[in-house]
Design a protein around this motif. Structure first.
Motif, PDB file in Angstrom:
ATOM      1  N   MET A  52      52.669 -47.919 -35.853  1.00 45.91           N
ATOM      2  CA  MET A  52      52.330 -46.260 -35.160  1.00 45.91           C
ATOM      3  C   MET A  52      52.960 -46.010 -33.838  1.00 45.91           C
ATOM      4  N   ILE A  53      53.728 -45.828 -33.131  1.00 42.42           N
ATOM      5  CA  ILE A  53      54.014 -45.258 -31.673  1.00 42.42           C
ATOM      6  C   ILE A  53      52.704 -44.906 -30.931  1.00 42.42           C
ATOM      7  N   PRO A  54      53.066 -45.647 -29.778  1.00 42.52           N
ATOM      8  CA  PRO A  54      52.291 -45.379 -28.340  1.00 42.52           C
ATOM      9  C   PRO A  54      52.209 -44.449 -27.767  1.00 42.52           C
ATOM     10  N   ASN A  55      51.381 -43.551 -27.278  1.00 41.13           N
ATOM     11  CA  ASN A  55      51.807 -42.128 -27.357  1.00 41.13           C
ATOM     12  C   ASN A  55      51.206 -42.139 -25.422  1.00 41.13           C
ATOM     13  N   ASP A  56      50.427 -43.275 -25.063  1.00 39.72           N
ATOM     14  CA  ASP A  56      49.853 -42.647 -23.965  1.00 39.72           C
ATOM     15  C   ASP A  56      50.413 -42.711 -22.780  1.00 39.72           C
ATOM     16  N   ASN A  57      50.637 -43.233 -21.701  1.00 50.46           N
ATOM     17  CA  ASN A  57      51.480 -42.802 -20.490  1.00 50.46           C
ATOM     18  C   ASN A  57      51.222 -44.293 -19.403  1.00 50.46           C
ATOM     19  N   ILE A  58      51.926 -45.549 -19.735  1.00 47.74           N
ATOM     20  CA  ILE A  58      52.167 -46.270 -18.937  1.00 47.74           C
ATOM     21  C   ILE A  58      52.749 -46.710 -17.699  1.00 47.74           C
ATOM     22  N   ILE A  59      52.342 -47.645 -16.686  1.00 49.36           N
ATOM     23  CA  ILE A  59      53.165 -48.258 -15.802  1.00 49.36           C
ATOM     24  C   ILE A  59      53.118 -49.407 -14.945  1.00 49.36           C
ATOM     25  N   ALA A  60      53.384 -49.757 -14.266  1.00 50.13           N
ATOM     26  CA  ALA A  60      54.165 -51.327 -13.499  1.00 50.13           C
ATOM     27  C   ALA A  60      55.457 -51.305 -12.760  1.00 50.13           C
ATOM     28  N   LEU A  61      54.884 -52.373 -11.932  1.00 45.13           N
ATOM     29  CA  LEU A  61      55.861 -52.731 -11.120  1.00 45.13           C
ATOM     30  C   LEU A  61      57.129 -53.163 -11.538  1.00 45.13           C
ATOM     31  N   ALA A  62      58.628 -52.582 -11.821  1.00 48.22           N
ATOM     32  CA  ALA A  62      59.750 -53.192 -12.213  1.00 48.22           C
ATOM     33  C   ALA A  62      60.706 -53.763 -11.340  1.00 48.22           C
ATOM     34  N   THR A  63      60.075 -53.782  -9.963  1.00 47.79           N
ATOM     35  CA  THR A  63      60.866 -54.816  -9.434  1.00 47.79           C
ATOM     36  C   THR A  63      59.706 -56.615  -9.247  1.00 47.79           C
ATOM     37  N   PRO A  64      60.283 -57.461  -8.830  1.00 48.17           N
ATOM     38  CA  PRO A  64      59.622 -59.193  -8.646  1.00 48.17           C
ATOM     39  C   PRO A  64      58.439 -57.793  -7.502  1.00 48.17           C
ATOM     40  N   SER A  65      57.226 -59.419  -8.299  1.00 52.26           N
ATOM     41  CA  SER A  65      55.912 -58.885  -6.852  1.00 52.26           C
ATOM     42  C   SER A  65      56.116 -59.329  -5.634  1.00 52.26           C
ATOM     43  N   GLY A  66      56.384 -59.165  -4.465  1.00 50.22           N
ATOM     44  CA  GLY A  66      56.144 -59.300  -3.371  1.00 50.22           C
ATOM     45  C   GLY A  66      56.489 -58.433  -2.731  1.00 50.22           C
ATOM     46  N   ALA A  67      56.926 -59.389  -1.109  1.00 54.03           N
ATOM     47  CA  ALA A  67      57.168 -57.779  -0.175  1.00 54.03           C
ATOM     48  C   ALA A  67      59.035 -57.996  -0.313  1.00 54.03           C
ATOM     49  N   GLY A  68      59.331 -57.231  -0.078  1.00 48.00           N
ATOM     50  CA  GLY A  68      60.822 -56.225  -0.478  1.00 48.00           C
ATOM     51  C   GLY A  68      61.137 -55.050   0.174  1.00 48.00           C
ATOM     52  N   ALA A  69      62.519 -55.560   0.145  1.00 50.40           N
ATOM     53  CA  ALA A  69      63.175 -53.814   0.902  1.00 50.40           C
ATOM     54  C   ALA A  69      62.662 -53.030   0.472  1.00 50.40           C
ATOM     55  N   ILE A  70      62.440 -52.648  -1.197  1.00 46.93           N
ATOM     56  CA  ILE A  70      62.366 -51.790  -1.921  1.00 46.93           C
ATOM     57  C   ILE A  70      61.776 -52.291  -2.920  1.00 46.93           C
ATOM     58  N   ALA A  71      60.595 -51.016  -3.788  1.00 51.38           N
ATOM     59  CA  ALA A  71      60.142 -51.805  -4.639  1.00 51.38           C
ATOM     60  C   ALA A  71      60.476 -50.930  -5.682  1.00 51.38           C
ATOM     61  N   VAL A  72      60.376 -50.734  -7.135  1.00 55.56           N
ATOM     62  CA  VAL A  72      60.173 -49.938  -7.821  1.00 55.56           C
ATOM     63  C   VAL A  72      59.226 -49.686  -9.073  1.00 55.56           C
ATOM     64  N   ILE A  73      58.825 -48.451  -9.138  1.00 57.33           N
ATOM     65  CA  ILE A  73      57.738 -48.612 -10.308  1.00 57.33           C
ATOM     66  C   ILE A  73      58.159 -47.653 -11.286  1.00 57.33           C
ATOM     67  N   ARG A  74      57.674 -48.352 -12.342  1.00 56.45           N
ATOM     68  CA  ARG A  74      58.275 -47.098 -13.577  1.00 56.45           C
ATOM     69  C   ARG A  74      56.772 -46.858 -14.543  1.00 56.45           C
ATOM     70  N   ILE A  75      57.149 -45.498 -14.639  1.00 59.72           N
ATOM     71  CA  ILE A  75      56.548 -44.925 -15.593  1.00 59.72           C
ATOM     72  C   ILE A  75      56.464 -44.391 -16.911  1.00 59.72           C
ATOM     73  N   SER A  76      55.958 -44.837 -17.864  1.00 54.00           N
ATOM     74  CA  SER A  76      56.492 -44.063 -19.526  1.00 54.00           C
ATOM     75  C   SER A  76      55.543 -42.991 -20.257  1.00 54.00           C
ATOM     76  N   GLY A  77      55.926 -42.260 -20.452  1.00 50.61           N
ATOM     77  CA  GLY A  77      54.732 -41.728 -21.757  1.00 50.61           C
ATOM     78  C   GLY A  77      55.461 -39.477 -21.949  1.00 50.61           C
ATOM     79  N   GLU A  78      54.872 -39.553 -22.601  1.00 50.15           N
ATOM     80  CA  GLU A  78      54.957 -38.015 -23.075  1.00 50.15           C
ATOM     81  C   GLU A  78      55.115 -37.142 -21.401  1.00 50.15           C
ATOM     82  N   LYS A  79      53.464 -37.748 -20.673  1.00 56.90           N
ATOM     83  CA  LYS A  79      52.957 -37.169 -19.639  1.00 56.90           C
ATOM     84  C   LYS A  79      53.204 -37.631 -18.542  1.00 56.90           C
TER      85      LYS A  79
END
Length: 465
Positions: free
Chosen positions: A1-28
């Motif tokens: 079964m394909i999940p249809n909820d919305n997920i979030i996570a940090l897509a770049t390495p954890s810790g301090a840096g110049a830029i970080a990317v947060i990724r969200i995927s899902g229907e909404k």
């Protein structure tokens, strides 16, 4: 079964840096971010076209959290096949957590390890072997492992398997059809063509299976053990390979009491060099444990470098005889393993000294770990032990143990079918073996799978991928 909820996570390495990317995927995903995003140009995020980037601020209840860039990817034309939003924020861990917590409170849940790539697989964006290649690409630390992962992620390996499986499936369908008309004694599957197909599949599978020996060492690094008596320059040679003072060097015999390992890339291939404790008779308990571990590392290594002190060999026939005995002892114990005899401190030897040594020892290479003389030639020799021709020709190389095991099982079933044809076995018995072969080939690309298998594979991914 394909999940249809919305997920979030940090897509770049954890810790301090110049830029970080947060990724969200899902229907909404877009609808979740839109209420908290204030565009610098007054644009409505929900009306933005796919594959566009917007500058603005993330605001929570009037509180400004950060100035960000928001990228919008609308399904199915996204990595996961769903709506995806990527928020590029400043790399402060505090800011990262503020943004993630905001969206966790407003319709998202934390993604599990590899869940973004799992959704890409479930939504048909890539097959299972390509998904695994994503993890290999992230982990690649040399040119060769990167090249193999890229080739697999582009579908080179999976296309080869799918093509074979489809041809076999076509013949399997004809054999199954024969079973429906068994009383009429008819053959829908041309046995000559079927025999040719089986031979071709067998050849391809054997080639892929054989490539695993090369692929596995390329992926994990080729272990090279540097062994010899104390104070012959093993640690100096390791430092020369690494071009840094990694191992402690002194004139005191027994300085290295345990194995020291480090990895470098030579010609795009990863080599893991192991500096071992000097081999000698000793009453020192700790040093003795190190020497015992030396022999264990010799067993584990793909290549063994036996290093001897050229200065001590000068006009010393007894020493030369002992070296010959040691060389033959290691070689006889590991007959299939490449073993190089290296005479160190070549910068202190005259031509007459070298003639005397060459008279007692064959296949000798002269080096000076201290000055670097002969080290580059030694590196080129190590590369000869790796079959890099397949890499140059872009041939498929298997690096995944799961794929290797499935290929072995598929080959076993194909050979059973070949035996059945030679012995004139009935179609129903051959059909069973053909089905098994199809099953194992399908396991590789994910055409045949189960939740446990997927769980094992994607558990090894990082959270944001």
């Amino acid at each position: 079964m394909i999940p249809n909820d919305n997920i979030i996570a940090l897509a770049t390495p954890s810790g301090a840096g110049a830029i970080a990317v947060i990724r969200i995927s899902g229907e909404k995903a877009i609808d979740i971010v839109a209420p908290f995003f204030q565009s610098a140009y007054g644009k409505d995020l929900t009306k933005k076209k796919s594959h566009t980037i917007s500058l603005g601020h993330i605001v929570d209840g009037g509180k400004l959290l950060d100035e960000v860039l928001v990228s919008v990817f609308k399904g199915p034309n996204s990595y996961t096949g769903e709506n995806v939003v990527e928020i590029s924020c400043h790399g402060s861990p505090f800011i990262q957590q503020q943004l993630i917590q905001l969206f966790l409170r407003n319709g998202c849940r934390t993604a599990e390890a590899g869940e973004f790539t799992l959704r890409a697989f479930l939504n048909g964006k890539m097959d299972l072997s390509q998904a695994e290649a994503v993890a290999d690409l992230i982990a690649s630390d040399n040119a060769a492992s990167h090249q193999i992962a890229m080739q697999q992620m582009r579908g080179g390996f999976s296309n080869e398997i799918k093509s074979l499986r489809q041809e076999l499936l076509n013949f399997a369908s004809l054999i199954e059809l024969e079973l429906d008309f068994s009383e009429e004694d008819v053959e829908f599957a041309d046995r000559t063509q079927f025999k040719e197909l089986l031979g071709r599949i067998q050849k391809v599978l054997k080639g892929l299976i054989d490539s695993f020996a090369v692929g596995n060492v390329i992926k994990n690094g080729i272990p090279v053990a540097i062994v010899g008596e104390p104070n012959v320059g093993k640690s100096t040679l390791l430092n020369a390979f690494l071009n840094e003072e990694r191992a402690l060097v002194s004139d005191i015999a027994g300085t290295t009491r345990d194995t020291i390992e480090d990895e470098i890339s030579i010609g795009g291939i990863g080599f893991r060099f192991i500096d071992t404790a000097g081999i000698r008779e000793t009453e020192d308990v700790v040093e003795g444990m190190g020497i015992k571990r030396t022999f264990e590392k010799i067993e584990q290594a793909q290549v063994v470098l036996l290093l001897v002190d050229g200065a001590k060999l000068r006009a010393n026939n007894d020493k030369l005889k002992n070296i010959v005995v040691d060389f033959e002892k290691i070689k006889n114990r590991n007959p299939q393993k490449p073993l190089l005899l290296l005479v160190n401190k070549a910068d202190t030897l005259t031509e007459k000294d070298k003639e005397n040594i060459a008279g007692a020892l064959s296949e000798v290479r002269y080096i000076s770990a201290k000055t670097g003389e002969g080290v580059e030639d030694l590196q080129n020799k190590l590369l000869e032990f790796v079959n890099t021709g397949a890499l140059r020709n872009n041939e498929t190389i298997v690096t995944n143990t799961r794929h290797y095991n499935s290929l072995l099982k598929a080959l076993e079933e194909i050979e059973k079918v070949q035996f059945g044809m030679e012995e004139g076995l009935s179609s129903d018995l051959m059909a069973i073996d053909v089905r098994e072969a199809l099953y194992h080939l399908g396991e590789i690309t994910g055409q045949v799978t189960n939740d446990e298998l997927l769980g094992n594979i994607f558990a090894n991914f990082c959270i944001g991928k």
